[in-house]
Design a protein around this motif. Structure first.
Motif, PDB file in Angstrom:
ATOM      1  N   ALA B 183      29.818  38.787  22.403  1.00  0.00           N
ATOM      2  CA  ALA B 183      29.951  38.485  23.829  1.00  0.00           C
ATOM      3  C   ALA B 183      30.950  37.353  24.050  1.00  0.00           C
ATOM      4  O   ALA B 183      31.755  37.400  24.989  1.00  0.00           O
ATOM      5  N   THR B 184      30.913  36.355  23.159  1.00  0.00           N
ATOM      6  CA  THR B 184      31.843  35.234  23.301  1.00  0.00           C
ATOM      7  C   THR B 184      33.288  35.710  23.147  1.00  0.00           C
ATOM      8  O   THR B 184      34.167  35.331  23.923  1.00  0.00           O
ATOM      9  N   VAL B 185      33.507  36.570  22.134  1.00  0.00           N
ATOM     10  CA  VAL B 185      34.844  37.136  21.943  1.00  0.00           C
ATOM     11  C   VAL B 185      35.270  37.887  23.195  1.00  0.00           C
ATOM     12  O   VAL B 185      36.399  37.730  23.694  1.00  0.00           O
ATOM     13  N   LEU B 186      34.350  38.699  23.737  1.00  0.00           N
ATOM     14  CA  LEU B 186      34.683  39.529  24.893  1.00  0.00           C
ATOM     15  C   LEU B 186      35.046  38.682  26.096  1.00  0.00           C
ATOM     16  O   LEU B 186      35.985  38.998  26.833  1.00  0.00           O
ATOM     17  N   VAL B 187      34.293  37.596  26.316  1.00  0.00           N
ATOM     18  CA  VAL B 187      34.570  36.755  27.477  1.00  0.00           C
ATOM     19  C   VAL B 187      35.961  36.144  27.367  1.00  0.00           C
ATOM     20  O   VAL B 187      36.752  36.191  28.304  1.00  0.00           O
ATOM     21  N   GLY B 188      36.274  35.605  26.169  1.00  0.00           N
ATOM     22  CA  GLY B 188      37.590  34.996  25.991  1.00  0.00           C
ATOM     23  C   GLY B 188      38.709  35.995  26.199  1.00  0.00           C
ATOM     24  O   GLY B 188      39.627  35.770  26.991  1.00  0.00           O
ATOM     25  N   LEU B 189      38.572  37.163  25.511  1.00  0.00           N
ATOM     26  CA  LEU B 189      39.574  38.218  25.638  1.00  0.00           C
ATOM     27  C   LEU B 189      39.730  38.659  27.083  1.00  0.00           C
ATOM     28  O   LEU B 189      40.838  38.760  27.612  1.00  0.00           O
ATOM     29  N   GLY B 190      38.570  38.905  27.728  1.00  0.00           N
ATOM     30  CA  GLY B 190      38.574  39.439  29.083  1.00  0.00           C
ATOM     31  C   GLY B 190      39.237  38.489  30.053  1.00  0.00           C
ATOM     32  O   GLY B 190      40.030  38.902  30.902  1.00  0.00           O
ATOM     33  N   MET B 191      38.910  37.194  29.927  1.00  0.00           N
ATOM     34  CA  MET B 191      39.482  36.216  30.860  1.00  0.00           C
ATOM     35  C   MET B 191      41.001  36.209  30.749  1.00  0.00           C
ATOM     36  O   MET B 191      41.709  36.308  31.744  1.00  0.00           O
ATOM     37  N   GLU B 192      41.504  36.111  29.518  1.00  0.00           N
ATOM     38  CA  GLU B 192      42.959  36.018  29.351  1.00  0.00           C
ATOM     39  C   GLU B 192      43.631  37.285  29.866  1.00  0.00           C
ATOM     40  O   GLU B 192      44.639  37.228  30.574  1.00  0.00           O
ATOM     41  N   ASP B 193      43.043  38.427  29.485  1.00  0.00           N
ATOM     42  CA  ASP B 193      43.622  39.705  29.875  1.00  0.00           C
ATOM     43  C   ASP B 193      43.641  39.879  31.381  1.00  0.00           C
ATOM     44  O   ASP B 193      44.647  40.276  31.969  1.00  0.00           O
ATOM     45  N   SER B 194      42.501  39.548  32.013  1.00  0.00           N
ATOM     46  CA  SER B 194      42.392  39.830  33.436  1.00  0.00           C
ATOM     47  C   SER B 194      43.234  38.860  34.231  1.00  0.00           C
ATOM     48  O   SER B 194      43.748  39.202  35.304  1.00  0.00           O
ATOM     49  N   ILE B 195      43.437  37.643  33.701  1.00  0.00           N
ATOM     50  CA  ILE B 195      44.286  36.705  34.440  1.00  0.00           C
ATOM     51  C   ILE B 195      45.732  37.183  34.398  1.00  0.00           C
ATOM     52  O   ILE B 195      46.465  37.059  35.384  1.00  0.00           O
ATOM     53  N   GLN B 196      46.094  37.815  33.280  1.00  0.00           N
ATOM     54  CA  GLN B 196      47.427  38.430  33.244  1.00  0.00           C
ATOM     55  C   GLN B 196      47.544  39.534  34.284  1.00  0.00           C
ATOM     56  O   GLN B 196      48.550  39.623  34.996  1.00  0.00           O
ATOM     57  N   THR B 197      46.487  40.363  34.365  1.00  0.00           N
ATOM     58  CA  THR B 197      46.488  41.414  35.382  1.00  0.00           C
ATOM     59  C   THR B 197      46.656  40.804  36.762  1.00  0.00           C
ATOM     60  O   THR B 197      47.445  41.289  37.586  1.00  0.00           O
ATOM     61  N   ALA B 198      45.890  39.728  37.010  1.00  0.00           N
ATOM     62  CA  ALA B 198      45.935  39.093  38.326  1.00  0.00           C
ATOM     63  C   ALA B 198      47.342  38.580  38.619  1.00  0.00           C
ATOM     64  O   ALA B 198      47.854  38.724  39.741  1.00  0.00           O
ATOM     65  N   ASP B 199      47.995  38.000  37.590  1.00  0.00           N
ATOM     66  CA  ASP B 199      49.346  37.494  37.804  1.00  0.00           C
ATOM     67  C   ASP B 199      50.306  38.619  38.127  1.00  0.00           C
ATOM     68  O   ASP B 199      51.148  38.492  39.021  1.00  0.00           O
ATOM     69  N   SER B 200      50.176  39.729  37.402  1.00  0.00           N
ATOM     70  CA  SER B 200      51.103  40.816  37.674  1.00  0.00           C
ATOM     71  C   SER B 200      50.815  41.424  39.041  1.00  0.00           C
ATOM     72  O   SER B 200      51.724  41.874  39.729  1.00  0.00           O
ATOM     73  N   MET B 201      49.555  41.367  39.471  1.00  0.00           N
ATOM     74  CA  MET B 201      49.245  41.828  40.838  1.00  0.00           C
ATOM     75  C   MET B 201      49.911  40.920  41.866  1.00  0.00           C
ATOM     76  O   MET B 201      50.516  41.396  42.831  1.00  0.00           O
ATOM     77  N   SER B 202      49.768  39.613  41.657  1.00  0.00           N
ATOM     78  CA  SER B 202      50.361  38.674  42.622  1.00  0.00           C
ATOM     79  C   SER B 202      51.878  38.834  42.654  1.00  0.00           C
ATOM     80  O   SER B 202      52.492  38.770  43.719  1.00  0.00           O
ATOM     81  N   ALA B 203      52.480  39.068  41.453  1.00  0.00           N
ATOM     82  CA  ALA B 203      53.925  39.230  41.396  1.00  0.00           C
ATOM     83  C   ALA B 203      54.372  40.449  42.193  1.00  0.00           C
ATOM     84  O   ALA B 203      55.480  40.481  42.725  1.00  0.00           O
ATOM     85  N   ARG B 204      53.476  41.440  42.270  1.00  0.00           N
ATOM     86  CA  ARG B 204      53.856  42.632  43.031  1.00  0.00           C
ATOM     87  C   ARG B 204      53.411  42.555  44.480  1.00  0.00           C
ATOM     88  O   ARG B 204      53.385  43.561  45.180  1.00  0.00           O
ATOM     89  N   GLY B 205      52.972  41.389  44.915  1.00  0.00           N
ATOM     90  CA  GLY B 205      52.722  41.213  46.342  1.00  0.00           C
ATOM     91  C   GLY B 205      51.274  41.294  46.765  1.00  0.00           C
ATOM     92  O   GLY B 205      50.981  41.373  47.949  1.00  0.00           O
ATOM     93  N   TYR B 206      50.321  41.239  45.801  1.00  0.00           N
ATOM     94  CA  TYR B 206      48.922  41.271  46.205  1.00  0.00           C
ATOM     95  C   TYR B 206      48.598  40.020  47.007  1.00  0.00           C
ATOM     96  O   TYR B 206      48.952  38.906  46.605  1.00  0.00           O
ATOM     97  N   GLY B 207      47.950  40.210  48.132  1.00  0.00           N
ATOM     98  CA  GLY B 207      47.524  39.071  48.932  1.00  0.00           C
ATOM     99  C   GLY B 207      48.574  38.560  49.893  1.00  0.00           C
ATOM    100  O   GLY B 207      48.300  37.660  50.682  1.00  0.00           O
ATOM    101  N   SER B 208      49.789  39.136  49.840  1.00  0.00           N
ATOM    102  CA  SER B 208      50.830  38.633  50.727  1.00  0.00           C
ATOM    103  C   SER B 208      50.721  39.260  52.107  1.00  0.00           C
ATOM    104  O   SER B 208      51.182  38.690  53.082  1.00  0.00           O
ATOM    105  N   ALA B 209      50.128  40.421  52.196  1.00  0.00           N
ATOM    106  CA  ALA B 209      49.968  41.061  53.499  1.00  0.00           C
ATOM    107  C   ALA B 209      48.770  41.987  53.438  1.00  0.00           C
ATOM    108  O   ALA B 209      48.195  42.195  52.380  1.00  0.00           O
ATOM    109  N   MET B 210      48.379  42.533  54.571  1.00  0.00           N
ATOM    110  CA  MET B 210      47.293  43.507  54.636  1.00  0.00           C
ATOM    111  C   MET B 210      47.709  44.733  53.823  1.00  0.00           C
ATOM    112  O   MET B 210      48.827  45.219  53.965  1.00  0.00           O
TER     113      MET B 210
END
Lengths: 229, 311
Positions: B183-210
């Motif tokens: 579980a500890t491995v999964l949490v670490g992996l998941g956090m890093e991975d998903s934050i990358q996803t979040a960054d690539s979402m923001s880079a493509r304009g997530y949250g900038s408009a409806m």
């Protein structure tokens, strides 16, 4: 942060106390349609938290801890499905509230129950499960922000208490919603039937929390420092 | 895609129907209404999924129904016709009837939820709430994606740790240790991975408009008719059911069950998934309405392909 968010943040703790009180009052006064009213109440209780989360305009990054902890909780419930009562969900929800704050804790709890019931079957229990599990995360966040959950044993004892609280709320809902003439015998029977499950769940939560109570807040602290500031 | 034309209706219509069916089922223990709700929900589940899943659902219903039925009929001294008494414990005929009615009500609600699970698939739910609760529905979608990923990654993390560390400890403590480490491995992996996803979402304009969403469901004339009829039936039922429920009492003596117009409107409302099948009579030329498939236009590009993979 706008004014509505501040208003919602004040409403949240109030609703957490008022809703169970309404449920008990309904049973006390023996009012009709308790099953419907209590379910609607639980749904209403989720609203200020979901709306507050929506309105706070978190960055996409800030949502990820909730997503990951929720996914792990759901996966844990799936992996532990053959074992009755012992689930890592409460331990993970407590960690979510403790490390990321009360609103995040509520969301981890509520979403974990919502999504895992897609696999285990949605039912009339879903709103109350979401509400009570959210309450667990919220309380962990409140105590964590006051610095009360630092030592390993205090986290473990808190987890056990939360497992019992969760079971207590759901058992109470069972007899308020579905039993007429709640008298001492009825109430005792309901709690006695739930006792074995709740005790097992509390022991399981302690077993899951003890090894992670120290290490996980450190890991999350590092992640917060690195990515979420 | 669930069977029948009703599942092809706009999700708002389906949602309103299930809210009404579950709400009304929850609100009364009047035996006639409970029996109607049980029958129609059972029939709809059999229609949707066949006999075997229906029987399996009934099987899972039995423990809670029996428990609630017993709790209501035992230790209940409110009735007039006493069957058995011992000190404070008392069983009366009225309590038994109440237990049966409450068990029936719970069965009806569980059957309606089983139908709901079949008709209101997750995509419809996200479609309905995606606009109003964009953050929450994004999170629900991401969690649903991450659950199978967690399970499979957890398995590989577990296996590789076992291979690295060696000395398999079959005791409970060893299992718990391995589980916690995974579980500890999964949490670490998941956090890093998903934050990358979040960054690539923001880079493509997530949250900038409806966000706009891919509208798979259309609001046709049939949806307007259905929702109007449903609204009228809900109001009529609320009035009729309330009058009947107030007139009926279990204690001290079970009141006689009288005929009422409420039964007809209730059956009509619950039978909505069957009633909409009449649509097939109306337009015999449209091949698509016979197949029970949603009427989507051919050639509309897939939203997922347009957005690309975010991970």
């Amino acid at each position: 942060m706008g004014r509505p968010v501040r208003v919602i943040r004040i409403v949240q703790p109030v609703i957490l106390v008022v809703l169970p009180a309404i449920m008990l009052l309904w049973a006390w006064l023996k009012l009709p349609s308790a099953a419907l009213v209590t379910s609607v109440c639980a749904c209403a209780g989720l609203v200020p938290f979901f709306v507050g989360f929506e309105k706070s305009r978190r960055r996409a990054r800030d949502l990820m801890p909730v997503v990951i902890l929720t996914a792990l909780a759901v996966a844990g419930r799936l992996v532990f499905a053959p074992v009755p009562a012992i689930k890592p969900i409460i331990a993970l929800v407590v960690m979510g509230g403790l490390c990321f704050g009360r609103e995040e804790g509520f969301m981890v709890g509520a979403l974990a129950m919502l999504v895992s019931n897609v696999f285990f079957g949605q039912g009339p229990w879903t709103p109350w499960q979401m509400f009570s599990m959210g309450l667990v995360g919220y309380l962990a966040g409140v105590l964590g922000s006051h610095g009360w959950l630092v030592r390993r044993w205090s986290v473990a004892v808190f987890g056990a208490a939360m497992a019992l609280l969760y079971g207590f709320i759901l058992d109470t809902w069972t007899f308020v919603g579905f039993v007429s003439n709640a008298n001492a015998a009825n109430v005792l029977t309901t709690y006695a039937t739930g006792l074995a499950t709740n005790a097992a769940s509390a022991i399981g939560t302690v077993a899951f929390l003890l090894p992670i109570a120290h290490s996980w807040p450190r890991i999350f602290g590092r992640i917060k420092e690195r990515y979420l500031t | 895609m669930a069977k029948g034309l009703f599942a092809t209706y706009h999700p708002a219509v389906c949602m309103l129907f299930f809210l009404a069916a579950i709400g009304f089922a929850f609100s009364t223990q009047h035996p006639a209404y409970v029996a109607l709700s049980c029958t129609v929900s059972g029939a709809y589940l059999v229609y949707l999924r066949g006999w075997r899943p229906f029987l399996r659902t009934m099987g899972t219903c039995i423990p809670p129904v029996v428990f609630v039925g017993l709790l209501n009929s035992l230790f209940n001294a409110a009735g007039a016709t006493i069957l058995w008494q011992w000190g404070p414990f008392c069983i009366c005929v009225e309590g038994l009837w109440y237990g049966v009615a409450m068990g029936g009500m719970l069965t009806a609600v569980l059957l309606w939820f089983a139908c709901y699970n079949e008709v209101m698939t997750e995509d419809k739910f996200t479609y309905l709430f995606g606009r109003r609760l964009p953050t929450v529905s994004l999170m629900v979608t991401m969690v649903s994606r991450w659950v199978p990923r967690m399970v499979s990654r957890g398995r590989s993390a577990h296996d590789s740790q076992e291979a690295l560390i060696g000395g398999y400890d079959p005791s409970k403590k060893g299992k718990l240790q391995r589980g916690v480490r995974t579980a500890t491995v999964l949490v670490g992996l998941g956090m890093e991975d998903s934050i990358q996803t979040a960054d690539s979402m923001s880079a493509r304009g997530y949250g900038s408009a409806m966000r706009t969403s891919y509208a798979r469901f259309k609001w046709h004339a049939r949806e307007r008719v259905a929702i109007g009829a449903l609204g009228v039936l809900i109001v009529a039922n609320a009035a009729l059911l309330a009058t009947d429920a107030v007139a009926f009492a279990f204690y001290p003596l079970v009141s006689p069950i009288e005929l009422s117009w409420g039964y007809a409107t209730y059956a009509l409302m619950l039978g909505m998934p069957f009633c909409v099948e009449l649509e097939r009579l109306r337009r015999p030329r449209h091949g698509s309405s016979y197949t029970g498939q949603p009427r989507t236009r051919v050639g509309v590009p897939d939203a997922k392909k347009m957005g690309g993979s975010a991970t």
